[in-house]
Write an enzyme that holds these catalytic residues in place. Structure first.
Site, short mmCIF file in Angstrom:
data_model
loop_
_atom_site.label_atom_id
_atom_site.label_comp_id
_atom_site.label_asym_id
_atom_site.label_seq_id
_atom_site.Cartn_x
_atom_site.Cartn_y
_atom_site.Cartn_z
N THR A 13 114.36 29.83 7.80
CA THR A 13 113.16 30.30 8.22
C THR A 13 111.99 29.18 8.34
O THR A 13 112.24 28.07 7.67
CB THR A 13 112.64 31.55 7.34
OG1 THR A 13 111.84 32.20 8.08
CG2 THR A 13 111.82 31.20 6.12
N THR A 38 113.98 28.69 13.83
CA THR A 38 112.49 29.41 13.87
C THR A 38 112.49 30.01 15.17
O THR A 38 112.65 29.35 16.08
CB THR A 38 111.47 28.30 13.46
OG1 THR A 38 111.78 27.70 12.40
CG2 THR A 38 110.12 28.95 13.56
N SER A 57 113.20 25.79 7.29
CA SER A 57 113.64 24.84 8.12
C SER A 57 112.78 24.21 9.27
O SER A 57 113.09 23.11 9.50
CB SER A 57 115.09 25.59 8.88
OG SER A 57 114.38 26.85 9.42
N CYS A 116 112.17 23.77 16.17
CA CYS A 116 113.22 24.21 15.33
C CYS A 116 114.17 25.38 15.71
O CYS A 116 113.45 26.38 15.94
CB CYS A 116 112.66 24.61 13.85
SG CYS A 116 113.94 24.91 12.59
N GLY A 175 105.66 34.52 0.79
CA GLY A 175 106.66 34.45 1.86
C GLY A 175 107.72 33.60 1.39
O GLY A 175 107.60 32.62 0.27
N LYS A 228 109.61 38.23 6.29
CA LYS A 228 109.72 37.18 5.29
C LYS A 228 108.13 37.16 4.50
O LYS A 228 108.23 36.36 3.69
CB LYS A 228 110.48 36.13 5.72
CG LYS A 228 111.39 36.18 6.32
CD LYS A 228 111.92 34.91 7.11
CE LYS A 228 113.02 35.44 8.03
NZ LYS A 228 113.35 34.20 8.96
#
Length: 187
Positions: A14, A174, A137, A171, A58, A46
């Protein structure tokens, strides 16, 4: 889709970003959960409030591990109310030394009106050098975008949303399904 529990593929997580500006502190997180090259869920939450609602957090990493850490953080905040740093240091000690917790694969950003902290499974409790921090990430992409926007006219939430949108375009782990929690900051 198969049995993900026994899959040798890696769960990818995430992007979590925090921004403090203009009397607000924000934590934003995307909703994507991936297993290898497969998106398993696109609307995972999250980011959430913990403690008495005056702390936001988070996580990046394994969802089950993160919920375990949220529960442990809640317990530490009950033991040390209004002492976020102490609660986080105590959690980090447990995380580093407890045989069960040592296996957890996650990182967390936590914030209250006064502080932003990053917690890692190696026992680190880090304060960012400035008013932003990113993990996961896409964390570096979101962090760079937020830093570029920080000196402009945008508020904390808008900076976080725009930075997360930029990270989601770079990403592959994401997405743009962003959840934001906000607190009034004292700094």
């Amino acid at each position: 889709m198969g049995n993900f529990a026994s899959s040798p593929e890696t769960w990818h997580g995430t992007t979590i970003l925090t921004v403090r500006k203009g009397g607000k502190v924000v934590i934003a997180g995307d909703g994507q959960v991936s297993l290898g090259q497969t998106i398993v869920k696109s609307t995972a939450k999250k980011v959430r409030r913990v403690g008495a609602g005056n702390v936001i957090a988070g996580f990046a990493g394994s969802t089950a591990d993160a919920f375990t850490l949220f529960e442990r953080l809640e317990t530490k905040l009950e033991r040390f109310p209004d002492q976020l740093k102490r609660a986080c240091v105590e959690l980090a000690k447990d995380w580093r030394t407890d045989r069960f917790l040592r296996r957890l694969e996650a990182m967390m950003i936590v914030a209250d009106p006064d502080e932003i902290l990053v917690l890692t499974g190696t026992g680190d409790v880090l304060e960012p050098d400035d008013a932003v921090m990113g993990i996961g990430s896409g964390g570096a992409y979101a962090l760079a975008a937020a830093r570029a926007l920080l000196d402009g006219p945008l508020g904390a939430e808008e900076i976080a949303r725009r930075a997360m949108a930029i990270a989601s375009k770079i990403c592959v782990y994401t997405n743009d399904e962003v959840v934001v929690e906000t607190l009034d900051a004292t700094k």
